[in-house]
Scaffold this motif. Structure first.
Motif, PDB file in Angstrom:
ATOM      1  N   LEU A  27       0.921  -1.106   0.011  1.00 40.60           N
ATOM      2  CA  LEU A  27      -0.172  -0.110  -0.115  1.00 40.60           C
ATOM      3  C   LEU A  27       0.963   1.158  -0.054  1.00 40.60           C
ATOM      4  N   GLU A  28       1.845   1.170   0.863  1.00 37.20           N
ATOM      5  CA  GLU A  28       2.873   2.378   1.045  1.00 37.20           C
ATOM      6  C   GLU A  28       3.550   2.596  -0.504  1.00 37.20           C
ATOM      7  N   SER A  29       3.922   1.509  -1.126  1.00 34.00           N
ATOM      8  CA  SER A  29       4.631   1.692  -2.519  1.00 34.00           C
ATOM      9  C   SER A  29       3.411   2.199  -3.504  1.00 34.00           C
ATOM     10  N   ILE A  30       2.325   1.935  -3.456  1.00 37.65           N
ATOM     11  CA  ILE A  30       1.274   2.367  -4.462  1.00 37.65           C
ATOM     12  C   ILE A  30       1.115   3.936  -3.999  1.00 37.65           C
ATOM     13  N   LYS A  31       1.133   4.135  -2.826  1.00 38.51           N
ATOM     14  CA  LYS A  31       0.691   5.744  -2.401  1.00 38.51           C
ATOM     15  C   LYS A  31       2.151   6.458  -2.936  1.00 38.51           C
ATOM     16  N   GLN A  32       3.241   6.006  -2.818  1.00 39.17           N
ATOM     17  CA  GLN A  32       4.455   6.862  -3.471  1.00 39.17           C
ATOM     18  C   GLN A  32       4.473   6.860  -5.069  1.00 39.17           C
ATOM     19  N   VAL A  78      -6.241   4.795  -2.080  1.00 41.35           N
ATOM     20  CA  VAL A  78      -5.049   5.064  -3.115  1.00 41.35           C
ATOM     21  C   VAL A  78      -5.126   4.177  -4.347  1.00 41.35           C
ATOM     22  N   CYS A  79      -5.551   3.105  -4.289  1.00 39.96           N
ATOM     23  CA  CYS A  79      -5.506   2.165  -5.483  1.00 39.96           C
ATOM     24  C   CYS A  79      -6.409   2.548  -6.584  1.00 39.96           C
ATOM     25  N   GLN A  80      -7.321   3.422  -6.225  1.00 38.53           N
ATOM     26  CA  GLN A  80      -8.108   4.022  -7.438  1.00 38.53           C
ATOM     27  C   GLN A  80      -7.585   4.830  -8.409  1.00 38.53           C
ATOM     28  N   ASN A  81      -8.327   4.710  -9.917  1.00 38.03           N
ATOM     29  CA  ASN A  81      -7.472   5.360 -10.731  1.00 38.03           C
ATOM     30  C   ASN A  81      -5.865   5.020 -11.221  1.00 38.03           C
ATOM     31  N   MET A  82      -5.797   4.125 -11.171  1.00 34.54           N
ATOM     32  CA  MET A  82      -4.447   3.629 -11.172  1.00 34.54           C
ATOM     33  C   MET A  82      -4.428   2.296 -11.743  1.00 34.54           C
TER      34      MET A  82
END
Ligand SMILES: *[C@@H]1O[C@H](CO)[C@@H](O)[C@H](O)[C@H]1NC(C)=O
Ligand SMILES: *[C@@H]1O[C@H](CO)[C@@H](O)[C@H](O)[C@H]1NC(C)=O
Ligand SMILES: *[C@@H]1O[C@H](CO)[C@@H](O)[C@H](O)[C@H]1NC(C)=O
Length: 699
Positions: A27-32, A78-82
């Motif tokens: 999750l943190e990596s997706i955020k970054q 945070v995972c949306q639109n990606m």
């Protein structure tokens, strides 16, 4: 043009079966990645479970929890639109596969099973997974209920397909020239690759070579750290376009999450491919891959959306020197082991010799890395350091000085006898002072004499050293008692030293047997080679010497000159006026020779006769055929009578391609007929024939 695209690849320090921790790091990596402007994020192989689960891949739970983690990721804001690409194991029609799961806006788009499994050396993927054999084919996969409830889908494509985003930007895993011909522009390689000494250039060349000719963007993701096994995954997230490196992440680091991003003009891929008429003809004939549409624009139009993210400049690849690889690799691995095992530090028997000196330097290097990470404000490193150093969670302690931190977590001990030389004792003490370890200097004569007394009472006999007229057997037995008592003492100190300092917990015992000694079996079974972990077990003596030289200047440890000048010795026999025990004399072969034998045996896959035949050329003019025959036979004799010792060695950092790491990397019997009658006869015949030939030439 201005069709810019920002892509992210991640390096995560995952841990086998730590689903919660793995989820948080993903999750943190997706955020970054998102914060860096990326619209596609790639993670390492099997990142949800951790790569090194091994036989846990047989368990249903491993699959269940993977789906549960995926369900949480699907709904995370945070995972949306990606476009997100994660790695996990998936069972399809009762067959288990090592897969990528690609999802976008709460829909799973594709599950792509791995087609070429790694099954050599340390890898055994075929033990748990099948490889997908249906090229360019997808079939229906029935989603488990926990996923259907989130996505509203029941079946999704499973197989060898590619993802096509808006404007036909096509993505797929693992480079393949056929897919490049089919219009795939972005290749992804999610890997779980471990550190191999002096091998990074091979990996980088492979990745660059893949897109240099056929054009394309190549993203490489990897894990980093010790996920519970002997290997160290060595990161190095890479982004390459048309053979040029745009971004390269760290190989060694204490960070849990590293996101590597680059922005590029994707038209450069089309342009590279567009002026090769023969390629275009080939491409028009290339079979099509099933395409799955992803409703997202991966590119942005710089003229409309602004030039916020300028294209990334190409850069040269970065490689550490071999000495730096020894300095950083085992140090990072040790840190993971220390914090993940919740131990309070390390205990190391320091003999005053080169090997335990190297282990000590590696611990010092680890302390240095921790202080540097703390200085960079890496919060989880500070939190772990506090816990390891025995500070309460609310403390404000921050490790700043490697020597000071060493003093808290590193305990060394010289275990001497009346026959230990002043020199080794002093060297151990000086080294401890330089690196700041908590040092104890003890004499264990009383323990050794107690053992001998018990033996004498039971048998009425007293064994003597060879220099005092004893037999070979007595001589060995006397050495082994000393060596084994050290191990017992080491564990006792490791268990009680923190108690003395008013802290809870115990220390991990470190071992220091190098790869050559292991191969030759030049150590006492269950002596100080028995420990919890051994950071230098995969490193050759020759490389260790170079490392000590390097550390003297680069870590500012002047004291190391004393170690370089000293002759390697076990110091288990009494020193007399004209006899000092020396390792290479004892072993009847040099460390240099051992490196050569080791490489020929394991890497070149030579049996005794094969090794002899190779060395005849390699050592031409240095040794006669008869001498070479003698040497090869001697090596195989000692190797085979001692192989049983490797079965009990503590886990060591896997680094050398000729590691004799038993039962995992180097699968061999431990009971040999050490006369090698057939093989040695062939060697002798070979040597005799060569001698005859050279005599004929002389005549
Ligand atoms: C992916 O990278 C690994 C190195 O980590 C390499 O061995 C492998 O061949 C690569 N896979 C493909 C398909 O390029
Ligand atoms: C040390 O050396 C002395 C004299 O050579 C010998 O008698 C004694 O047994 C040795 N002690 C140990 C512990 O090896
Ligand atoms: C090893 O093999 C040879 C024959 O090749 C045999 O003579 C010898 O007895 C064997 N060694 C043992 C310990 O059995």
């Amino acid at each position: 043009m201005g069709h810019f695209i920002t892509l992210a690849t991640c390096v995560l320090n995952q841990w086998a079966l730590d689903f919660q921790g793995n989820y948080e790091r993903i999750l943190e990596s997706i955020k970054q990645a998102k914060a860096a402007g990326a619209r596609y994020r790639l993670g390492p192989e099997l990142e949800i479970t951790g790569y090194g689960c091994n036989d846990h891949f047989y368990e249903g739970d491993t699959y269940l929890h993977s789906w549960e983690v995926l369900a949480k990721l699907l709904v995370a804001d945070v995972c949306q639109n990606m476009l997100i690409d994660v790695g996990m194991p998936v069972a399809h029609k009762n067959v288990k596969y090592n897969c990528r799961v690609i999802f976008l806006n709460k829909k799973v788009l594709l599950i792509r099973p791995k087609m070429f499994l790694a099954n050599d050396g340390n890898y055994r993927e075929m033990r748990w997974f099948a490889s997908w054999q249906k090229y360019r084919t997808v079939e229906d996969f029935y989603l488990p209920r926990i996923i259907s409830e989130v996505t509203g889908q029941h079946t999704i494509p499973f197989g060898d397909g590619v993802i096509s985003a808006r404007e036909n930007r096509v993505l797929r895993g693992a480079f393949h020239a056929g897919q490049a011909l089919d219009g795939v522009e972005i290749f992804t390689n999610s890997s779980g690759s471990h550190h191999e000494f002096r091998k990074l250039d091979t990996r980088i060349d492979l990745i660059r070579g893949a897109t240099r000719k056929s054009g394309g963007i190549y993203l490489y993701a990897n894990q980093q750290g010790c996920d519970g096994e002997r290997v160290y995954y060595d990161g190095c997230g890479l982004i390459v376009m048309n053979g040029d490196i745009l971004a390269q992440g760290t190989q060694f680091s204490l960070r849990d999450v590293e996101v590597v991003t680059a922005t590029m003009d994707i038209e450069e891929v089309r342009s590279k491919r567009g002026d090769q008429p023969s390629r275009m003809t080939q491409a028009s004939a290339a079979p099509a891959y099933p395409r799955i549409f992803a409703d997202i624009a991966l590119t942005y139009d710089a003229f409309k959306d602004g030039f916020d993210l300028p294209p990334t400049q190409t850069r040269a690849p970065f490689y550490h020197t071999p000495e730096e690889e020894i300095r950083y690799g085992p140090a990072c691995w040790l840190w993971d082991y220390l914090r993940r095992s919740k131990s309070g530090g390390f205990f190391l028997p320091l003999s005053g010799g080169l090997d335990s000196c190297c282990t000590a330097i590696i611990v010092f290097s680890m302390c240095d890395l921790v202080c540097k990470a703390a200085k960079n404000g890496e919060r989880h490193v500070i939190a772990d350091a506090r816990r390891v150093a025995g500070e309460p969670a609310d403390s404000t302690y921050v490790p700043e000085d490697p020597k000071e931190f060493c003093g808290r977590i590193f305990h060394t001990c010289y275990m001497g006898t009346e026959n230990s030389s002043k020199d080794t004792r002093a060297r151990a003490k000086h080294l401890a002072e330089w690196i700041g370890s908590c040092h104890v200097d003890i004499n264990m004569d009383s323990i050794v004499s107690a053992f001998l007394a018990v033996f004498q009472i039971a048998t009425g006999k007293v064994p003597r050293y060879k220099v005092h007229g004893g037999t070979e057997t007595e001589n060995l037995a006397l050495q082994n008692i000393q060596a084994r008592s050290r191990m017992v003492l080491a564990y006792m100190f490791a268990q009680l030293l923190l108690w003395i300092r008013g802290r809870t917990g115990a220390l991990l015992v470190l071992g220091s047997a190098n790869v050559d000694e292991t191969l030759r079996g030049y150590f006492t079974k269950y002596d100080c080679s028995s420990a919890d972990v051994n950071p230098i077990g995969g490193i050759s003596k020759i490389d260790l010497r170079k490392f000590v030289k390097y550390s003297k200047t680069n870590l500012g440890l002047e004291i190391l000159q004393e170690f370089l000048d000293a002759m390697p010795t076990a110091e288990l026999e009494p020193i007399t006026k004209d006899y000092v025990q020396g390792d290479e004399v004892d072993m009847k072969m040099t460390y240099e020779e051992l490196s050569i034998y080791g490489t020929l045996r394991k890497v070149a896959k030579c049996g005794p006769f094969g090794m002899f035949s190779k060395l005849i050329h390699q050592w031409r003019g240095i040794f006669s055929p008869t001498e070479i025959a003698q040497k090869v036979k001697l090596f195989f004799f000692y190797y085979s009578i001692n192989r049983h010792k490797t079965t009990i060695l503590p886990p060591s950092y896997h680094m050398s391609p000729y590691s004799p790491d038993d039962n995992r990397f180097d699968l061999r019997p431990f009971l040999y007929n050490s006369s090698w009658t057939w093989q040695f006869r062939r060697i002798d015949e070979g040597a005799a024939a060569l001698n005859k030939l050279s005599e004929q030439k002389k005549e």
